[in-house]
Design a protein around this motif. Structure first.
Motif, short mmCIF file in Angstrom:
data_model
loop_
_atom_site.label_atom_id
_atom_site.label_comp_id
_atom_site.label_asym_id
_atom_site.label_seq_id
_atom_site.Cartn_x
_atom_site.Cartn_y
_atom_site.Cartn_z
N THR A 28 91.15 -65.94 20.73
CA THR A 28 90.14 -66.99 20.78
C THR A 28 89.49 -67.15 19.41
O THR A 28 89.28 -68.27 18.94
CB THR A 28 89.08 -66.67 21.86
OG1 THR A 28 89.73 -66.61 23.13
CG2 THR A 28 87.99 -67.73 21.91
N LEU A 29 89.18 -66.04 18.76
CA LEU A 29 88.60 -66.09 17.42
C LEU A 29 89.57 -66.69 16.41
O LEU A 29 89.20 -67.51 15.58
CB LEU A 29 88.16 -64.69 16.98
CG LEU A 29 87.00 -64.07 17.77
CD1 LEU A 29 86.83 -62.60 17.40
CD2 LEU A 29 85.72 -64.84 17.55
N VAL A 30 90.85 -66.28 16.49
CA VAL A 30 91.86 -66.79 15.57
C VAL A 30 92.06 -68.29 15.78
O VAL A 30 92.12 -69.06 14.81
CB VAL A 30 93.20 -66.02 15.75
CG1 VAL A 30 94.34 -66.72 15.03
CG2 VAL A 30 93.05 -64.59 15.25
N SER A 31 92.13 -68.73 17.03
CA SER A 31 92.33 -70.17 17.28
C SER A 31 91.11 -70.97 16.85
O SER A 31 91.20 -72.18 16.61
CB SER A 31 92.69 -70.43 18.74
OG SER A 31 91.62 -70.07 19.58
N GLY A 32 89.96 -70.31 16.72
CA GLY A 32 88.75 -70.97 16.23
C GLY A 32 88.66 -71.00 14.71
O GLY A 32 87.68 -71.48 14.15
N GLY A 33 89.69 -70.46 14.02
CA GLY A 33 89.73 -70.55 12.57
C GLY A 33 89.50 -69.25 11.83
O GLY A 33 89.59 -69.19 10.60
N MET A 34 89.18 -68.17 12.55
CA MET A 34 88.94 -66.89 11.89
C MET A 34 90.28 -66.24 11.53
O MET A 34 91.26 -66.42 12.25
CB MET A 34 88.15 -65.97 12.84
CG MET A 34 87.70 -64.68 12.22
SD MET A 34 86.75 -63.65 13.36
CE MET A 34 85.17 -64.49 13.34
N SER A 35 90.31 -65.52 10.44
CA SER A 35 91.54 -64.81 10.07
C SER A 35 91.80 -63.71 11.09
O SER A 35 90.88 -63.19 11.73
CB SER A 35 91.43 -64.21 8.68
OG SER A 35 90.57 -63.08 8.70
N GLU A 41 88.58 -57.10 13.35
CA GLU A 41 87.41 -56.31 12.97
C GLU A 41 86.19 -56.68 13.82
O GLU A 41 85.38 -55.82 14.16
CB GLU A 41 87.10 -56.54 11.48
CG GLU A 41 86.13 -55.55 10.91
CD GLU A 41 86.01 -55.69 9.41
OE1 GLU A 41 84.87 -55.85 8.94
OE2 GLU A 41 87.04 -55.64 8.72
N THR A 42 86.06 -57.94 14.17
CA THR A 42 84.93 -58.44 14.95
C THR A 42 85.03 -58.05 16.43
O THR A 42 84.03 -57.81 17.09
CB THR A 42 84.84 -59.98 14.84
OG1 THR A 42 84.73 -60.31 13.46
CG2 THR A 42 83.67 -60.54 15.60
#
Length: 113
Positions: A28-35, A41-42
């Motif tokens: 979900t974080l990656v699809s939101g643009g985060m590496s 790490e998050t």
């Protein structure tokens, strides 16, 4: 067995999976643009899984799982549903454990007048 804060919340059996909560959170974080590195790490661990007997595991890397999700988008929603069900179950087990601890503490309390 699966433990959260030292409390057993689930006993896993043959064919059951672990890690879908983490995969859903990271993807979900990656699809939101985060590496991917920042998302890993998050992301927070929700449980520890302890093998109580000899166990054979099939490990699916994030990259391999992500490849499957890109090819079969419904797979992500299946994993998300599984993660939500496990999360609700864990929360219920934690709540029950807290209630039992509270009841035990109250039963052991003596009142002096």
């Amino acid at each position: 067995r699966c433990e959260v804060d030292g409390i057993e919340v689930q006993t896993l059996g043959v064919g059951q999976s672990i890690g879908e909560m983490s995969f859903v959170q990271v993807s979900t974080l990656v699809s939101g643009g985060m590496s991917l590195a920042a998302a890993r790490e998050t992301s927070t661990r929700t449980a520890n899984v302890i093998a109580c007997q000899e166990t054979e595991l099939l490990e699916l890397s994030f990259d391999d799982a992500w490849t499957v999700v890109k090819r079969v988008p419904n797979f992500f929603y299946t994993l998300k549903d599984m993660a939500n069900i496990k999360n609700r179950h864990c929360e219920r087990q934690m709540r029950l454990a807290a209630e039992e601890a509270s009841a035990s503490a109250q039963a052991g309390v003596t009142v002096s007048l």
